[in-house]
Design a protein around this motif. Structure first.
Motif, mmCIF file in Angstrom:
data_model
loop_
_atom_site.group_PDB
_atom_site.id
_atom_site.type_symbol
_atom_site.label_atom_id
_atom_site.label_comp_id
_atom_site.label_asym_id
_atom_site.label_seq_id
_atom_site.Cartn_x
_atom_site.Cartn_y
_atom_site.Cartn_z
ATOM 1 N N MET A 57 -6.449 -9.135 7.450
ATOM 2 C CA MET A 57 -5.681 -8.220 8.306
ATOM 3 C C MET A 57 -6.536 -7.058 8.800
ATOM 4 N N LYS A 58 -7.356 -6.517 7.911
ATOM 5 C CA LYS A 58 -8.240 -5.413 8.310
ATOM 6 C C LYS A 58 -9.228 -5.872 9.382
ATOM 7 N N GLN A 59 -9.715 -7.093 9.251
ATOM 8 C CA GLN A 59 -10.647 -7.632 10.233
ATOM 9 C C GLN A 59 -9.956 -7.890 11.575
ATOM 10 N N MET A 60 -8.712 -8.321 11.526
ATOM 11 C CA MET A 60 -7.941 -8.542 12.764
ATOM 12 C C MET A 60 -7.826 -7.241 13.560
ATOM 13 N N VAL A 61 -7.458 -6.179 12.870
ATOM 14 C CA VAL A 61 -7.286 -4.876 13.529
ATOM 15 C C VAL A 61 -8.627 -4.353 14.046
ATOM 16 N N ARG A 62 -9.699 -4.628 13.315
ATOM 17 C CA ARG A 62 -11.029 -4.183 13.706
ATOM 18 C C ARG A 62 -11.538 -4.941 14.943
ATOM 19 N N CYS A 63 -11.220 -6.219 15.035
ATOM 20 C CA CYS A 63 -11.762 -7.070 16.108
ATOM 21 C C CYS A 63 -10.948 -7.040 17.399
ATOM 22 N N TYR A 64 -9.648 -6.801 17.280
ATOM 23 C CA TYR A 64 -8.779 -6.886 18.458
ATOM 24 C C TYR A 64 -7.935 -5.620 18.586
ATOM 25 N N GLU A 65 -7.758 -5.163 19.829
ATOM 26 C CA GLU A 65 -7.122 -3.859 20.076
ATOM 27 C C GLU A 65 -5.609 -3.852 19.929
ATOM 28 N N ASN A 66 -4.952 -4.984 20.180
ATOM 29 C CA ASN A 66 -3.503 -4.929 20.328
ATOM 30 C C ASN A 66 -2.711 -5.085 19.035
ATOM 31 N N TYR A 67 -3.384 -4.990 17.884
ATOM 32 C CA TYR A 67 -2.663 -5.138 16.625
ATOM 33 C C TYR A 67 -2.468 -3.793 15.927
ATOM 34 N N ALA A 68 -1.302 -3.647 15.321
ATOM 35 C CA ALA A 68 -1.017 -2.493 14.473
ATOM 36 C C ALA A 68 -0.658 -3.035 13.098
ATOM 37 N N LEU A 69 -1.340 -2.549 12.086
ATOM 38 C CA LEU A 69 -1.095 -3.026 10.724
ATOM 39 C C LEU A 69 -0.102 -2.100 10.031
ATOM 40 N N SER A 70 1.055 -2.652 9.712
ATOM 41 C CA SER A 70 2.071 -1.849 9.038
ATOM 42 C C SER A 70 1.638 -1.557 7.605
ATOM 43 N N VAL A 71 1.856 -0.348 7.173
ATOM 44 C CA VAL A 71 1.523 0.044 5.802
ATOM 45 C C VAL A 71 2.786 -0.055 4.949
ATOM 46 N N SER A 72 2.723 -0.865 3.904
ATOM 47 C CA SER A 72 3.876 -1.056 3.026
ATOM 48 C C SER A 72 4.001 0.086 2.026
ATOM 49 N N MET A 73 5.184 0.167 1.453
ATOM 50 C CA MET A 73 5.466 1.154 0.413
ATOM 51 C C MET A 73 5.592 0.405 -0.914
ATOM 52 N N THR A 74 5.071 0.981 -1.981
ATOM 53 C CA THR A 74 5.157 0.311 -3.284
ATOM 54 C C THR A 74 5.311 1.324 -4.418
ATOM 55 N N THR A 75 5.854 0.806 -5.524
ATOM 56 C CA THR A 75 5.983 1.651 -6.719
ATOM 57 C C THR A 75 4.866 1.376 -7.731
ATOM 58 N N ARG A 76 3.943 0.453 -7.416
ATOM 59 C CA ARG A 76 2.839 0.214 -8.356
ATOM 60 C C ARG A 76 1.783 1.309 -8.222
ATOM 61 N N MET A 77 0.940 1.410 -9.229
ATOM 62 C CA MET A 77 -0.127 2.405 -9.220
ATOM 63 C C MET A 77 -1.262 1.951 -8.296
ATOM 64 N N PRO A 78 -1.988 2.888 -7.676
ATOM 65 C CA PRO A 78 -3.127 2.504 -6.817
ATOM 66 C C PRO A 78 -4.230 1.832 -7.621
ATOM 67 N N ARG A 79 -4.873 0.833 -7.018
ATOM 68 C CA ARG A 79 -6.068 0.242 -7.613
ATOM 69 C C ARG A 79 -7.263 1.113 -7.249
ATOM 70 N N PRO A 80 -8.374 0.990 -7.970
ATOM 71 C CA PRO A 80 -9.570 1.776 -7.643
ATOM 72 C C PRO A 80 -9.976 1.590 -6.180
ATOM 73 N N GLY A 81 -10.160 2.708 -5.462
ATOM 74 C CA GLY A 81 -10.589 2.662 -4.063
ATOM 75 C C GLY A 81 -9.451 2.666 -3.054
ATOM 76 N N GLU A 82 -8.213 2.450 -3.508
ATOM 77 C CA GLU A 82 -7.074 2.456 -2.579
ATOM 78 C C GLU A 82 -6.661 3.889 -2.263
ATOM 79 N N GLU A 83 -6.300 4.116 -0.990
ATOM 80 C CA GLU A 83 -5.925 5.460 -0.536
ATOM 81 C C GLU A 83 -4.464 5.507 -0.103
#
Length: 207
Positions: A22-48
């Motif tokens: 998904m990240k590569q799709m958004v990087r390569c093509y202009e017309n995509y918007a990646l929805s950000v989900s909501m979660t109750t789990r804890m962040p993994r290392p490196g997640e913002e």
């Protein structure tokens, strides 16, 4: 004529590489918007916060449910995951194709609410490769990995309800394939009813 964007729902076994795709799709093509989900789990290392997910408490998530602020939500491995409604609807109206990366329960709920959504299921080339990728993360315990593999067995029962299966073997080729499928979906009659009716009207006037 400006077209409304379409909703693309991408699911896949944990470890299949759908997040990277998904990240590569958004990087390569202009017309995509990646929805950000909501979660109750804890962040993994490196997640913002606000990038990979919106990380919230169980109470805050359930409050959002009560206010109909989510397009879908589900419980997966003892945590809530859901899609905030406002962002998605705003991007679709702007003509953006919005990608939702969600698991199978949520995907089928979205299909019921949005019948024209395109559902794609990402799979690794083999189960052995799936296990290798999960172990290669180095962020989860043996118990969690086993739980995710067990979950994959359950999810395999619902794959036939998706529109497309995409095998994630080579990243760049997989991204191109997904983009081609989405572009083709724009031309489906169900998404061009207004144009079809216009053509029919003009043809009838020629008689």
């Amino acid at each position: 004529m400006k077209h409304k964007g379409i909703l693309i729902v991408v699911s896949g076994f944990s470890g299949a590489g759908k997040g990277t795709l998904m990240k590569q799709m958004v990087r390569c093509y202009e017309n995509y918007a990646l929805s950000v989900s909501m979660t109750t789990r804890m962040p993994r290392p490196g997640e913002e916060e606000g990038k990979e997910y919106f990380f919230v408490s169980k109470e805050e998530f359930e409050d959002r449910i009560s206010r109909d602020g989510l397009i879908e939500y589900a419980n997966y491995c003892d945590h809530y995951y859901g899609t905030p409604r406002e962002y998605v609807e705003r991007q679709l109206e702007r003509g953006k194709d919005v990608i939702l990366e969600i698991e199978i329960q949520g995907a089928l709920k979205v299909k019921r609410k949005f019948p024209t959504a395109v559902l794609m299921f990402v799979m690794p080339p083999s189960v052995a490769e799936l296990k290798k990728r999960l172990e290669g993360r180095g962020t989860e315990s043996r118990e969690v990995i086993e739980k995710r593999l067990k979950r994959a067995c359950e999810e395999a029962e619902g794959i036939e309800q998706y529109d497309y299966i995409v095998i994630n073997d080579a990243l760049e080729e997989c991204v191109k394939e997904m983009h081609s499928l989405i572009q083709a979906a724009h031309h489906a009659p169900v998404r061009n009813e207004e144009f079809i009716e216009k053509m029919k009207k003009e043809l009838s006037e020629l008689k």
